[in-house]
Design a protein around this motif. Sequence first.
Motif, PDB file in Angstrom:
ATOM      1  N   THR A 194      60.112 136.102  31.049  1.00 28.76           N
ATOM      2  CA  THR A 194      60.464 136.018  32.456  1.00 28.76           C
ATOM      3  C   THR A 194      61.826 135.369  32.667  1.00 28.76           C
ATOM      4  O   THR A 194      62.426 135.549  33.695  1.00 28.76           O
ATOM      5  CB  THR A 194      59.407 135.224  33.239  1.00 28.76           C
ATOM      6  OG1 THR A 194      59.351 133.907  32.716  1.00 28.76           O
ATOM      7  CG2 THR A 194      58.072 135.898  33.189  1.00 28.76           C
TER       8      THR A 194
ATOM      9  N   GLN B 204      55.746 130.155  34.110  1.00 27.28           N
ATOM     10  CA  GLN B 204      56.958 130.940  33.918  1.00 27.28           C
ATOM     11  C   GLN B 204      57.135 131.800  35.146  1.00 27.28           C
ATOM     12  O   GLN B 204      56.160 132.315  35.685  1.00 27.28           O
ATOM     13  CB  GLN B 204      56.846 131.805  32.668  1.00 27.28           C
ATOM     14  CG  GLN B 204      56.718 130.982  31.404  1.00 27.28           C
ATOM     15  CD  GLN B 204      56.506 131.842  30.184  1.00 27.28           C
ATOM     16  OE1 GLN B 204      55.729 132.780  30.215  1.00 27.28           O
ATOM     17  NE2 GLN B 204      57.200 131.511  29.110  1.00 27.28           N
ATOM     18  N   GLY B 205      58.378 131.939  35.590  1.00 29.91           N
ATOM     19  CA  GLY B 205      58.586 132.727  36.790  1.00 29.91           C
ATOM     20  C   GLY B 205      59.972 132.572  37.348  1.00 29.91           C
ATOM     21  O   GLY B 205      60.956 132.714  36.626  1.00 29.91           O
ATOM     22  N   ALA B 206      60.053 132.222  38.643  1.00 33.93           N
ATOM     23  CA  ALA B 206      61.337 132.136  39.332  1.00 33.93           C
ATOM     24  C   ALA B 206      61.346 130.964  40.300  1.00 33.93           C
ATOM     25  O   ALA B 206      60.319 130.616  40.886  1.00 33.93           O
ATOM     26  CB  ALA B 206      61.594 133.426  40.108  1.00 33.93           C
TER      27      ALA B 206
ATOM     28  N   TYR C  21      57.745 130.561  42.064  1.00 28.66           N
ATOM     29  CA  TYR C  21      56.897 131.757  42.013  1.00 28.66           C
ATOM     30  C   TYR C  21      56.513 131.996  40.568  1.00 28.66           C
ATOM     31  O   TYR C  21      57.381 132.137  39.702  1.00 28.66           O
ATOM     32  CB  TYR C  21      57.634 132.974  42.578  1.00 28.66           C
ATOM     33  CG  TYR C  21      57.839 132.901  44.057  1.00 28.66           C
ATOM     34  CD1 TYR C  21      56.911 133.449  44.938  1.00 28.66           C
ATOM     35  CD2 TYR C  21      58.962 132.268  44.599  1.00 28.66           C
ATOM     36  CE1 TYR C  21      57.104 133.378  46.312  1.00 28.66           C
ATOM     37  CE2 TYR C  21      59.150 132.194  45.969  1.00 28.66           C
ATOM     38  CZ  TYR C  21      58.221 132.749  46.815  1.00 28.66           C
ATOM     39  OH  TYR C  21      58.406 132.677  48.169  1.00 28.66           O
ATOM     40  N   SER C  22      55.234 132.030  40.286  1.00 29.67           N
ATOM     41  CA  SER C  22      54.730 132.202  38.934  1.00 29.67           C
ATOM     42  C   SER C  22      54.566 133.675  38.592  1.00 29.67           C
ATOM     43  O   SER C  22      54.009 134.445  39.377  1.00 29.67           O
ATOM     44  CB  SER C  22      53.380 131.495  38.798  1.00 29.67           C
ATOM     45  OG  SER C  22      52.787 131.809  37.571  1.00 29.67           O
ATOM     46  N   ALA C  23      55.030 134.055  37.402  1.00 30.52           N
ATOM     47  CA  ALA C  23      54.852 135.423  36.923  1.00 30.52           C
ATOM     48  C   ALA C  23      53.359 135.715  36.738  1.00 30.52           C
ATOM     49  O   ALA C  23      52.912 136.843  36.959  1.00 30.52           O
ATOM     50  CB  ALA C  23      55.603 135.628  35.616  1.00 30.52           C
ATOM     51  N   ASP C  24      52.590 134.695  36.368  1.00 32.56           N
ATOM     52  CA  ASP C  24      51.146 134.878  36.160  1.00 32.56           C
ATOM     53  C   ASP C  24      50.412 135.205  37.452  1.00 32.56           C
ATOM     54  O   ASP C  24      49.374 135.860  37.441  1.00 32.56           O
ATOM     55  CB  ASP C  24      50.524 133.621  35.540  1.00 32.56           C
ATOM     56  CG  ASP C  24      51.014 133.371  34.127  1.00 32.56           C
ATOM     57  OD1 ASP C  24      51.450 134.337  33.461  1.00 32.56           O
ATOM     58  OD2 ASP C  24      50.974 132.206  33.695  1.00 32.56           O
TER      59      ASP C  24
ATOM     60  N   GLY D 156      51.763 136.896  39.945  1.00 28.77           N
ATOM     61  CA  GLY D 156      52.275 138.125  40.520  1.00 28.77           C
ATOM     62  C   GLY D 156      53.469 137.959  41.433  1.00 28.77           C
ATOM     63  O   GLY D 156      54.056 138.932  41.882  1.00 28.77           O
ATOM     64  N   GLY D 157      53.837 136.735  41.750  1.00 31.73           N
ATOM     65  CA  GLY D 157      55.033 136.484  42.540  1.00 31.73           C
ATOM     66  C   GLY D 157      54.930 136.783  44.021  1.00 31.73           C
ATOM     67  O   GLY D 157      55.918 136.739  44.729  1.00 31.73           O
TER      68      GLY D 157
END
Length: 108
Positions: free
Chosen positions: A1, A22-24, A44-47, A49-50
């Motif tokens: 990510t 992990q994310g943004a 925002y977590s990738a896990d 879905g954002g």
Amino acid sequence: TGLDFYGYDTENEEGGEVLLGQGALVFSDPAEDSTKGIYDLLFYSADEGGSKAQKRFTIGPKSTIRRMARGEDDDEDEDSDNAISYKLRLGPTQRDLYTASFSDESLG
């Protein structure tokens, strides 16, 4: 990510950092009627879905964001693939300290 987001380990009495996800990260200027100099930081977590921010923080005048030198973080593995990291102090206590690490220097 591209982004690993670390924060205080609330499960450990001695503290320390754990991977929150992990994310943004997104900096946001809140509504016009809010206090000047106050911003939101959204994770925002990738896990997840954002679609919805997993964590929301307030960035105020006493908050700091500092780029870290490579290898400066004692908890960072020497073989870490993180190209760039930032230390975020969002409040007065150790629980308010976070690290954002990017695997690609162009993302940070």
